[in-house]
Write a protein that holds these residues in place. Structure first.
Motif, short mmCIF file in Angstrom:
data_model
loop_
_atom_site.label_atom_id
_atom_site.label_comp_id
_atom_site.label_asym_id
_atom_site.label_seq_id
_atom_site.Cartn_x
_atom_site.Cartn_y
_atom_site.Cartn_z
N GLY A 62 -17.70 52.35 -40.71
CA GLY A 62 -17.20 52.10 -42.11
C GLY A 62 -17.31 50.54 -42.47
O GLY A 62 -17.01 49.78 -41.56
N THR A 63 -17.56 50.32 -43.78
CA THR A 63 -17.68 49.03 -44.15
C THR A 63 -17.08 48.84 -45.66
O THR A 63 -17.12 49.58 -46.43
N GLN A 64 -16.24 47.80 -45.59
CA GLN A 64 -15.26 47.60 -46.83
C GLN A 64 -16.24 47.44 -48.05
O GLN A 64 -16.64 46.04 -47.81
N VAL A 65 -16.13 47.96 -49.34
CA VAL A 65 -16.67 47.41 -50.55
C VAL A 65 -15.49 47.01 -51.23
O VAL A 65 -14.67 48.01 -51.68
N THR A 66 -15.33 45.84 -52.04
CA THR A 66 -14.08 45.44 -52.93
C THR A 66 -14.96 44.85 -54.18
O THR A 66 -15.41 43.91 -54.17
N VAL A 67 -14.50 45.35 -55.31
CA VAL A 67 -14.95 45.03 -56.54
C VAL A 67 -14.07 44.66 -57.45
O VAL A 67 -13.04 45.38 -57.96
N SER A 68 -13.98 43.24 -57.84
CA SER A 68 -12.76 42.87 -58.50
C SER A 68 -13.27 42.73 -60.01
O SER A 68 -14.52 42.47 -60.27
N SER A 69 -12.34 43.01 -60.92
CA SER A 69 -12.73 42.75 -62.48
C SER A 69 -12.48 41.27 -62.98
O SER A 69 -11.93 40.48 -62.01
N GLN A 97 -26.80 61.94 -28.90
CA GLN A 97 -25.57 61.74 -29.84
C GLN A 97 -26.14 60.38 -30.43
O GLN A 97 -26.72 59.66 -30.03
N VAL A 98 -26.09 60.54 -31.76
CA VAL A 98 -26.46 59.35 -32.76
C VAL A 98 -25.44 58.66 -32.72
O VAL A 98 -24.27 59.12 -33.13
N GLN A 99 -25.76 57.35 -33.00
CA GLN A 99 -24.84 56.09 -33.17
C GLN A 99 -25.22 55.47 -34.49
O GLN A 99 -26.62 55.22 -34.45
N LEU A 100 -24.32 55.24 -35.24
CA LEU A 100 -24.54 54.69 -36.58
C LEU A 100 -23.92 53.34 -36.74
O LEU A 100 -22.61 53.54 -36.63
N VAL A 101 -24.24 52.14 -37.03
CA VAL A 101 -23.72 51.00 -37.42
C VAL A 101 -23.92 50.51 -38.85
O VAL A 101 -25.29 50.11 -38.98
N GLU A 102 -23.01 50.33 -39.71
CA GLU A 102 -22.97 49.87 -41.05
C GLU A 102 -22.85 48.37 -41.08
O GLU A 102 -22.40 47.71 -40.22
N SER A 103 -23.43 47.89 -42.01
CA SER A 103 -23.45 46.37 -42.38
C SER A 103 -23.46 46.03 -43.96
O SER A 103 -24.33 46.95 -44.47
N GLY A 104 -23.04 45.31 -44.36
CA GLY A 104 -23.46 44.53 -45.89
C GLY A 104 -22.33 44.62 -46.82
O GLY A 104 -22.51 44.63 -47.92
N GLY A 105 -21.10 45.20 -46.19
CA GLY A 105 -20.07 45.22 -47.30
C GLY A 105 -19.53 44.03 -47.61
O GLY A 105 -19.92 42.91 -47.02
N GLY A 106 -18.61 43.81 -48.57
CA GLY A 106 -17.90 42.56 -48.92
C GLY A 106 -17.26 42.74 -50.36
O GLY A 106 -17.01 43.79 -50.85
N ARG A 107 -16.91 41.51 -50.75
CA ARG A 107 -16.04 41.43 -52.11
C ARG A 107 -16.89 40.92 -52.97
O ARG A 107 -17.52 39.47 -52.92
N VAL A 108 -16.96 41.50 -54.34
CA VAL A 108 -17.79 41.03 -55.17
C VAL A 108 -17.05 41.34 -56.67
O VAL A 108 -16.10 42.02 -56.64
N GLU A 117 -14.02 50.80 -59.77
CA GLU A 117 -13.85 51.99 -59.14
C GLU A 117 -14.78 52.30 -57.95
O GLU A 117 -14.82 53.31 -57.58
N ASP A 118 -15.86 51.44 -57.76
CA ASP A 118 -16.58 51.53 -56.57
C ASP A 118 -16.04 51.06 -55.12
O ASP A 118 -16.32 51.25 -54.18
N THR A 119 -14.70 50.54 -55.40
CA THR A 119 -14.00 49.91 -54.30
C THR A 119 -13.64 51.19 -53.17
O THR A 119 -12.93 51.84 -53.82
#
Length: 123
Positions: free
Chosen positions: A116-123, A1-12, A89-91
């Motif tokens: 999952g990791t949240q990515v939020t892009v503000s205008s 079983q493969v385990q995956l861990v994401e990192s690096g998301g944020g608000r930009v 729209e990449d949010t």
């Protein structure tokens, strides 16, 4: 079983860059294609980019071509998604996925998923 861990998301802000990482572990983590998907509330998870185990086969959604770059370091068993010129729209929540064999765009063919990791892009 493969385990995956994401990192690096944020608000930009619009036009900024982020790099997501996905570390794979487990006895079956070799010979897997890895991919990134994203999902927004009320919508189906969509394919963003994928890379074969050896890194020779790259696949991108049209919406991110020229802005996102997927890569992997097999020595670290880690895949990366470099996201440049981000737009509102990449949010989304970005998910890493893995499957044995080649890259595919349908999420149902992937057998391992990160949290999952949240990515939020503000205008």
């Amino acid at each position: 079983q493969v385990q995956l861990v994401e990192s690096g998301g944020g608000r930009v802000q619009t036009g900024a860059s982020l790099r997501l990482s996905c570390a794979a572990s487990g006895p079956d983590s070799n010979d897997n294609a890895m991919a990134w998907f994203r999902q927004t509330p009320g919508k189906q998870r969509e394919f963003v980019a994928g890379v074969s185990w050896a890194g020779g086969n790259l696949n991108y959604a049209d919406s991110v071509k020229g802005r996102f770059t997927i890569s992997r370091d097999t020595t670290k068993n880690t895949a990366y998604l470099q996201m440049n010129n981000l737009k509102p729209e990449d949010t989304a929540v970005y998910y890493c996925a893995a499957r044995y064999g080649q890259v595919r765009r349908d999420m149902t063919s992937y057998t391992a998923w990160g949290q999952g990791t949240q990515v939020t892009v503000s205008s």
